[in-house]
Design a protein around this motif. Structure first.
Motif, short mmCIF file in Angstrom:
data_model
loop_
_atom_site.label_atom_id
_atom_site.label_comp_id
_atom_site.label_asym_id
_atom_site.label_seq_id
_atom_site.Cartn_x
_atom_site.Cartn_y
_atom_site.Cartn_z
N ILE A 91 83.71 49.61 -100.21
CA ILE A 91 82.33 49.65 -99.74
C ILE A 91 81.53 50.67 -100.54
O ILE A 91 80.41 50.41 -100.97
N VAL A 92 82.12 51.87 -100.72
CA VAL A 92 81.45 52.94 -101.46
C VAL A 92 81.12 52.48 -102.87
O VAL A 92 79.99 52.66 -103.36
N LEU A 93 82.09 51.86 -103.56
CA LEU A 93 81.86 51.41 -104.94
C LEU A 93 80.79 50.33 -105.01
O LEU A 93 79.92 50.34 -105.89
N GLY A 94 80.84 49.39 -104.06
CA GLY A 94 79.86 48.31 -104.07
C GLY A 94 78.45 48.81 -103.83
O GLY A 94 77.52 48.47 -104.57
N VAL A 95 78.29 49.64 -102.81
CA VAL A 95 76.96 50.16 -102.48
C VAL A 95 76.47 51.10 -103.58
O VAL A 95 75.30 51.06 -103.99
N ALA A 96 77.36 51.98 -104.07
CA ALA A 96 76.96 52.95 -105.11
C ALA A 96 76.50 52.25 -106.38
O ALA A 96 75.55 52.69 -107.03
N SER A 97 77.16 51.14 -106.75
CA SER A 97 76.76 50.43 -107.97
C SER A 97 75.36 49.84 -107.82
O SER A 97 74.55 49.92 -108.75
N ILE A 98 75.06 49.26 -106.66
CA ILE A 98 73.73 48.69 -106.45
C ILE A 98 72.67 49.79 -106.38
O ILE A 98 71.66 49.75 -107.09
N ILE A 99 72.92 50.79 -105.53
CA ILE A 99 71.92 51.85 -105.33
C ILE A 99 71.73 52.66 -106.61
O ILE A 99 70.61 53.05 -106.95
N GLY A 100 72.82 52.93 -107.35
CA GLY A 100 72.72 53.70 -108.59
C GLY A 100 71.83 53.03 -109.61
O GLY A 100 70.93 53.66 -110.19
N VAL A 101 72.07 51.73 -109.84
CA VAL A 101 71.26 51.00 -110.83
C VAL A 101 69.81 50.89 -110.36
O VAL A 101 68.87 51.10 -111.14
N MET A 102 69.62 50.56 -109.09
CA MET A 102 68.26 50.42 -108.57
C MET A 102 67.51 51.75 -108.59
O MET A 102 66.30 51.79 -108.84
N THR A 103 68.22 52.84 -108.33
CA THR A 103 67.58 54.16 -108.39
C THR A 103 67.14 54.48 -109.81
O THR A 103 66.01 54.93 -110.04
N ALA A 144 73.48 44.05 -111.25
CA ALA A 144 73.92 45.08 -110.30
C ALA A 144 74.22 44.46 -108.94
O ALA A 144 75.20 44.82 -108.28
N PHE A 145 73.38 43.52 -108.51
CA PHE A 145 73.60 42.86 -107.23
C PHE A 145 74.89 42.04 -107.25
O PHE A 145 75.64 42.03 -106.28
N ILE A 146 75.14 41.37 -108.37
CA ILE A 146 76.35 40.55 -108.45
C ILE A 146 77.60 41.43 -108.40
O ILE A 146 78.54 41.17 -107.64
N MET A 147 77.61 42.50 -109.23
CA MET A 147 78.78 43.39 -109.23
C MET A 147 78.97 44.05 -107.88
O MET A 147 80.08 44.12 -107.34
N GLY A 148 77.87 44.58 -107.32
CA GLY A 148 77.96 45.22 -106.01
C GLY A 148 78.34 44.23 -104.93
O GLY A 148 79.12 44.54 -104.03
N GLY A 149 77.79 43.01 -105.03
CA GLY A 149 78.09 41.99 -104.03
C GLY A 149 79.56 41.59 -104.05
O GLY A 149 80.17 41.40 -102.99
N ILE A 158 66.50 52.41 -112.25
CA ILE A 158 65.39 51.53 -112.64
C ILE A 158 64.10 51.97 -111.95
O ILE A 158 63.03 51.98 -112.57
N SER A 159 64.19 52.35 -110.67
CA SER A 159 62.97 52.76 -109.96
C SER A 159 62.42 54.06 -110.54
O SER A 159 61.20 54.26 -110.57
N ILE A 160 63.31 54.94 -111.02
CA ILE A 160 62.85 56.18 -111.66
C ILE A 160 62.08 55.85 -112.94
O ILE A 160 60.99 56.36 -113.18
N MET A 163 67.22 41.09 -115.16
CA MET A 163 68.63 40.70 -115.33
C MET A 163 69.56 41.86 -115.01
O MET A 163 70.67 41.65 -114.50
N VAL A 164 69.13 43.08 -115.30
CA VAL A 164 69.95 44.25 -114.94
C VAL A 164 70.07 44.35 -113.43
O VAL A 164 71.15 44.62 -112.89
N LYS A 165 68.96 44.14 -112.72
CA LYS A 165 68.99 44.18 -111.26
C LYS A 165 69.90 43.10 -110.71
O LYS A 165 70.70 43.35 -109.80
N ILE A 166 69.78 41.90 -111.27
CA ILE A 166 70.63 40.79 -110.80
C ILE A 166 72.10 41.11 -111.06
O ILE A 166 72.96 40.86 -110.21
#
Length: 418
Positions: A33-45, A296-301, A47-49, A291-294
């Motif tokens: 769970i930690v790895l999945g959530v961290a990968s999504i949140i890390g990439v999205m963070t 991240a979602f696939i890997m995290g998912g 990109i948002s920065i 595509m980077v966001k997608i």
């Protein structure tokens, strides 16, 4: 009121106790769970920065300004090869815009060159100073204001005077204990009088604001000519300021038509120049990072899917281990809904514990590069809420089968279970 009903707080406490009683099992489940959530949140963070910084810096053009130039701001190799065959944007075309477009009030021109050395009384900069041969509209159209001294004037332009406005960082380096106004600097060995200093403006994307010199475009062309060292005609960047935001799109279309007429383009011919606004650059950035966001979602998912299956298997084992306990609770009056809620809460709590850790780790990883760059740290709370909700859904979906199995156990058979 049913006196045998168990309160939600009791069910929650029992769920936490069950998780605590199986620390190793719970820990192993948390990792996925930690790895999945961290990968999504890390990439999205991250990109948002970058997006927040880009939006802040791209507003350099404001809501009323757009730029016309030969070269694209972004694009693939084919785009640059196509632009290479186009004619340069010229000072004459900029003047045609001034003369023929009624919806604009400022039309600025910029000729850029990099790798310059600037010195003052033996103090010499590195060779990375940017030189701009521009016009008085530069400050207004780029929202880079003169902090000390004065702006370029029309007299400076008409006489091609050797005067300069320098970046804040360059001024601090060359004139640590001296007022730079009126002093003479050497730019590539040529003398220029400093008439102004720009306000401090740092770019996270490597913009030239702090280490730049602005001189009249006439002085620039006198020294460097209209052909670059590689033999290509120099192309002018034209910044155009609409009279008000509502006229921006009209101004863009009018400018396009003026340049097309100057270049004798047929109605069927495509534009052989580029124009962009702040919003168009931000839109392009969002398209490029999609595509980077997608990804991240696939890997995290995938990681969360595996973790969800792990939670389901662990909860099924837990149901088997606690069959007698379930039988006792049912014999004492616990309803199916109480049992179902307890096991669902265990799955949801387990997911959200991992989710919170993953969110914190993702924020830390996403912000890590800000310690080494000019990007500003940012915590997108919206993604934190998304992470918690997503983990809750994972807990409910994968905890439902074990919870239903536990809730449907026959109390008599459960009490006999050894």
């Amino acid at each position: 009121m049913n006196r045998n009903a168990i309160s939600l707080s009791d069910v929650f406490a029992m769920s936490l106790a069950a998780i605590g009683a199986n620390k190793l099992r719970s820990l192993l489940t948390l990792v996925g769970i930690v790895l999945g959530v961290a990968s999504i949140i890390g990439v999205m963070t991250a990109i948002s920065i970058m997006q927040a910084t880009m939006e802040k810096e791209m507003t350099v053009l404001g809501t009323q300004t757009f730029q016309v130039q030969k070269w694209p701001n972004n694009g693939g190799r084919d785009t640059f090869l196509k632009a290479q065959k186009w004619p340069p944007v010229t000072l004459e075309e900029a003047q045609a815009i001034r003369d023929n477009v009624s919806s604009v009030d400022f039309v600025g021109t910029e000729l850029w060159d990099g790798g310059k050395v600037v010195s003052y009384k033996g103090i010499e900069s590195d060779g990375n100073v940017s030189l701009c041969g521009g016009s008085p509209e530069y400050a207004e159209n780029n929202t880079q204001w003169v902090e000390f001294g004065r702006n370029l004037s029309q007299m400076d332009m008409a006489a091609s005077r050797r005067v300069a406005i320098i970046g804040h960082g360059l001024a601090e380096f060359l004139f640590k204990y001296t007022d730079p106004i009126g002093k003479t600097i050497l730019v590539d060995g040529r003398k220029f009088e400093v008439i102004g200093v720009f306000e401090k403006k740092v770019s996270a994307f490597g913009g030239p604001y702090e280490k730049m010199v602005l001189i009249p475009s006439g002085a620039y062309t006198q020294i460097y000519g209209l052909v670059d060292p590689q033999g290509f005609p120099r192309s002018v960047n034209v910044t155009v300021h609409a009279k008000n935001p509502a006229l921006l799109q009209d101004a863009i279309e009018e400018v396009r038509q003026v340049i097309r007429r100057q270049r004798h383009l047929k109605p069927s011919d495509e534009d052989n120049f580029f124009w962009f606004t702040s919003l168009s650059q931000i839109k392009t950035f969002n398209e490029q990072t999609l595509m980077v966001k997608i990804g991240a979602f696939i890997m995290g998912g995938v990681a969360l899917l595996v973790a969800g299956i792990g939670i389901m298997n662990i909860m099924l084992v837990s149901v088997t281990e606690r069959t007698r306990e379930i039988g006792i609770r049912k014999s004492l009056g616990a309803k199916r809904g109480n049992i179902l809620m307890q096991f669902l809460l265990e799955a949801v709590v387990l997911c959200n514990v991992g989710g919170v850790i993953g969110i914190a780790l993702g924020f830390a990883l996403g912000n890590a590069f800000t310690f080494f760059t000019a990007f500003e740290a940012h915590v997108p709370l919206g993604w934190a809420v998304f992470g918690v909700l997503f983990c809750s859904v994972i807990g409910v979906v994968f905890g439902m089968i074990p919870a239903l199995k536990a809730a449907r156990l026959n109390p008599i058979e459960a009490l006999r279970y050894e």
